[in-house]
Every structure is written in C-alpha cells, then in structure tokens.
Design a protein around this motif. Structure first.
Motif, PDB file in Angstrom:
ATOM      1  N   GLY A 100      47.704  36.769  45.284  1.00  0.00           N
ATOM      2  CA  GLY A 100      48.589  36.391  46.376  1.00  0.00           C
ATOM      3  C   GLY A 100      49.878  35.781  45.868  1.00  0.00           C
ATOM      4  O   GLY A 100      50.033  35.514  44.676  1.00  0.00           O
ATOM      5  N   GLY A 101      50.814  35.553  46.773  1.00  0.00           N
ATOM      6  CA  GLY A 101      52.076  34.958  46.384  1.00  0.00           C
ATOM      7  C   GLY A 101      53.111  35.099  47.480  1.00  0.00           C
ATOM      8  O   GLY A 101      52.779  35.431  48.617  1.00  0.00           O
ATOM      9  N   SER A 102      54.351  34.846  47.108  1.00  0.00           N
ATOM     10  CA  SER A 102      55.463  34.935  48.047  1.00  0.00           C
ATOM     11  C   SER A 102      56.366  36.095  47.660  1.00  0.00           C
ATOM     12  O   SER A 102      56.759  36.201  46.495  1.00  0.00           O
ATOM     13  N   VAL A 103      56.668  36.941  48.626  1.00  0.00           N
ATOM     14  CA  VAL A 103      57.549  38.083  48.392  1.00  0.00           C
ATOM     15  C   VAL A 103      58.504  38.234  49.566  1.00  0.00           C
ATOM     16  O   VAL A 103      58.248  37.689  50.648  1.00  0.00           O
ATOM     17  N   GLN A 104      59.549  38.983  49.353  1.00  0.00           N
ATOM     18  CA  GLN A 104      60.450  39.303  50.456  1.00  0.00           C
ATOM     19  C   GLN A 104      59.941  40.529  51.189  1.00  0.00           C
ATOM     20  O   GLN A 104      59.190  41.346  50.647  1.00  0.00           O
ATOM     21  N   ALA A 105      60.375  40.665  52.427  1.00  0.00           N
ATOM     22  CA  ALA A 105      60.001  41.824  53.228  1.00  0.00           C
ATOM     23  C   ALA A 105      60.361  43.110  52.476  1.00  0.00           C
ATOM     24  O   ALA A 105      61.424  43.200  51.864  1.00  0.00           O
ATOM     25  N   GLY A 106      59.437  44.056  52.529  1.00  0.00           N
ATOM     26  CA  GLY A 106      59.614  45.309  51.801  1.00  0.00           C
ATOM     27  C   GLY A 106      58.981  45.310  50.425  1.00  0.00           C
ATOM     28  O   GLY A 106      58.870  46.366  49.792  1.00  0.00           O
ATOM     29  N   GLY A 107      58.570  44.147  49.956  1.00  0.00           N
ATOM     30  CA  GLY A 107      57.967  44.031  48.639  1.00  0.00           C
ATOM     31  C   GLY A 107      56.500  44.412  48.619  1.00  0.00           C
ATOM     32  O   GLY A 107      55.932  44.824  49.640  1.00  0.00           O
ATOM     33  N   SER A 108      55.903  44.267  47.443  1.00  0.00           N
ATOM     34  CA  SER A 108      54.506  44.663  47.247  1.00  0.00           C
ATOM     35  C   SER A 108      53.718  43.558  46.551  1.00  0.00           C
ATOM     36  O   SER A 108      54.286  42.770  45.784  1.00  0.00           O
ATOM     37  N   LEU A 109      52.435  43.543  46.821  1.00  0.00           N
ATOM     38  CA  LEU A 109      51.496  42.680  46.121  1.00  0.00           C
ATOM     39  C   LEU A 109      50.186  43.442  45.948  1.00  0.00           C
ATOM     40  O   LEU A 109      49.860  44.319  46.758  1.00  0.00           O
ATOM     41  N   ARG A 110      49.449  43.084  44.917  1.00  0.00           N
ATOM     42  CA  ARG A 110      48.124  43.676  44.690  1.00  0.00           C
ATOM     43  C   ARG A 110      47.114  42.541  44.598  1.00  0.00           C
ATOM     44  O   ARG A 110      47.175  41.716  43.689  1.00  0.00           O
ATOM     45  N   LEU A 111      46.211  42.510  45.551  1.00  0.00           N
ATOM     46  CA  LEU A 111      45.161  41.501  45.566  1.00  0.00           C
ATOM     47  C   LEU A 111      43.929  42.036  44.833  1.00  0.00           C
ATOM     48  O   LEU A 111      43.627  43.231  44.890  1.00  0.00           O
ATOM     49  N   SER A 112      43.228  41.133  44.192  1.00  0.00           N
ATOM     50  CA  SER A 112      41.974  41.466  43.522  1.00  0.00           C
ATOM     51  C   SER A 112      40.891  40.502  43.982  1.00  0.00           C
ATOM     52  O   SER A 112      41.168  39.348  44.313  1.00  0.00           O
ATOM     53  N   CYS A 113      39.671  40.980  43.994  1.00  0.00           N
ATOM     54  CA  CYS A 113      38.525  40.144  44.340  1.00  0.00           C
ATOM     55  C   CYS A 113      37.429  40.440  43.320  1.00  0.00           C
ATOM     56  O   CYS A 113      36.931  41.565  43.254  1.00  0.00           O
ATOM     57  N   SER A 114      37.085  39.434  42.559  1.00  0.00           N
ATOM     58  CA  SER A 114      36.075  39.592  41.524  1.00  0.00           C
ATOM     59  C   SER A 114      34.781  38.950  41.980  1.00  0.00           C
ATOM     60  O   SER A 114      34.767  37.773  42.383  1.00  0.00           O
ATOM     61  N   ALA A 115      33.693  39.716  41.932  1.00  0.00           N
ATOM     62  CA  ALA A 115      32.390  39.216  42.365  1.00  0.00           C
ATOM     63  C   ALA A 115      31.524  38.891  41.162  1.00  0.00           C
ATOM     64  O   ALA A 115      31.528  39.617  40.165  1.00  0.00           O
ATOM     65  N   SER A 116      30.793  37.817  41.256  1.00  0.00           N
ATOM     66  CA  SER A 116      29.846  37.448  40.214  1.00  0.00           C
ATOM     67  C   SER A 116      28.539  36.996  40.858  1.00  0.00           C
ATOM     68  O   SER A 116      28.500  36.667  42.046  1.00  0.00           O
ATOM     69  N   GLY A 117      27.477  37.015  40.060  1.00  0.00           N
ATOM     70  CA  GLY A 117      26.187  36.557  40.554  1.00  0.00           C
ATOM     71  C   GLY A 117      25.407  37.599  41.330  1.00  0.00           C
ATOM     72  O   GLY A 117      24.393  37.284  41.952  1.00  0.00           O
ATOM     73  N   TYR A 118      25.847  38.864  41.272  1.00  0.00           N
ATOM     74  CA  TYR A 118      25.160  39.936  41.985  1.00  0.00           C
ATOM     75  C   TYR A 118      25.163  41.159  41.095  1.00  0.00           C
ATOM     76  O   TYR A 118      26.220  41.670  40.729  1.00  0.00           O
ATOM     77  N   SER A 119      23.986  41.661  40.762  1.00  0.00           N
ATOM     78  CA  SER A 119      23.858  42.714  39.752  1.00  0.00           C
ATOM     79  C   SER A 119      23.892  44.122  40.322  1.00  0.00           C
ATOM     80  O   SER A 119      23.878  45.089  39.552  1.00  0.00           O
ATOM     81  N   TYR A 120      23.931  44.256  41.633  1.00  0.00           N
ATOM     82  CA  TYR A 120      23.881  45.574  42.253  1.00  0.00           C
ATOM     83  C   TYR A 120      25.184  45.872  42.980  1.00  0.00           C
ATOM     84  O   TYR A 120      26.043  45.014  43.113  1.00  0.00           O
ATOM     85  N   LYS A 121      25.316  47.103  43.456  1.00  0.00           N
ATOM     86  CA  LYS A 121      26.483  47.424  44.261  1.00  0.00           C
ATOM     87  C   LYS A 121      26.322  46.795  45.637  1.00  0.00           C
ATOM     88  O   LYS A 121      25.236  46.770  46.210  1.00  0.00           O
ATOM     89  N   PHE A 122      27.420  46.305  46.167  1.00  0.00           N
ATOM     90  CA  PHE A 122      27.393  45.819  47.534  1.00  0.00           C
ATOM     91  C   PHE A 122      27.336  46.992  48.505  1.00  0.00           C
ATOM     92  O   PHE A 122      27.774  48.091  48.208  1.00  0.00           O
ATOM     93  N   TYR A 123      26.778  46.777  49.656  1.00  0.00           N
ATOM     94  CA  TYR A 123      26.755  47.809  50.701  1.00  0.00           C
ATOM     95  C   TYR A 123      28.189  48.115  51.140  1.00  0.00           C
ATOM     96  O   TYR A 123      28.585  49.268  51.265  1.00  0.00           O
ATOM     97  N   CYS A 124      28.960  47.089  51.375  1.00  0.00           N
ATOM     98  CA  CYS A 124      30.366  47.259  51.741  1.00  0.00           C
ATOM     99  C   CYS A 124      31.137  46.006  51.329  1.00  0.00           C
ATOM    100  O   CYS A 124      30.552  44.942  51.132  1.00  0.00           O
TER     101      CYS A 124
END
Length: 131
Positions: A9-33
C-alpha cells in the motif's frame, strides 16, 4: 496459526498504480478461495476481487473491473492485486482474506461469507489516492 500479511500500500496520484501482496503463513494447503476487500472511513467493508483456487475463477466488484487484476501464487499461498488507473474513490484500507479447506459456494463473495466459512483476515494496508 494462520496469518495473512498485506504489503504494497501507499500514496499515489490519480492515474497511478500499486501492487498489493498478501503472504500467508501457518497453512500448508491451498486455500479454497482468497480475496481482497476494502473499507473506507464510514463505509462497510466491501469485496474488491476474489479468486477460487481449484479452477482459477475470478470475480471483481463492478467499480474495479478493467482496472484491477487479482492473481495468486498457489505454491506460496500468496495473493496479489495489481491496481491500475487508480482513482481518489479507491482510497481505503485494503484487506486480504482467505478461506481454508474444501468447500463449495461463493465463500469469498462477502465479508460475512468469509466469517461463516471460518476464514482469516489480514491487518490491512492503506491505499491513498490523491487527485
């Protein structure tokens, strides 16, 4: 214990781009969704996009269609959200959510669906878009 940690996350001006990431830990299988939700001050939490692991089906909130793209790295249980053409109305705290196990139905469609399925939430990452 399952943990979801968002970043990017962060601050950008209108028209800009950001890439969010979410890292999961503590779960050894694929999530359903997995999904991205957002909440602006005074508003309810709303779905931004979701992805169902088995077949890769994606769903987007109408307001972000064509601008945001959700993807995941199944091997690492990592979720991404590429956000392009950002608008001031996109300003919000963005949350990652995940539903474990083998299920059916649109568990990642709403915050209530996440909770009813025993899902998990991250702490959120702030996105601020200025005009």
């Amino acid at each position: 214990q399952v943990q979801l940690v968002e970043s990017g996350g962060g601050s950008v001006q209108a028209g800009g781009s950001l890439r969010l990431s979410c890292s999961a830990s503590g779960y050894s299988y694929k999530f359903y969704c997995m999904g991205w939700f957002r909440q602006a001050p005074g508003n309810e939490r709303e779905r931004v996009a979701s992805i169902y692991t088995d077949d890769g089906t994606t769903n987007y909130y109408d307001f972000v269609k064509g601008r945001f793209t959700i993807s995941q790295d199944n091997a690492k249980n990592t979720l991404f959200l590429q956000m392009n053409s950002l608008k001031p109305e996109d300003t919000a705290m963005y949350y990652c959510a995940a539903v474990p196990g083998r299920r059916s139905g649109p568990s990642c469609a709403t915050p209530k669906g996440i909770e009813n399925a025993g899902g998990y939430w991250g702490q959120g990452t702030q996105v601020t878009v200025s005009s």
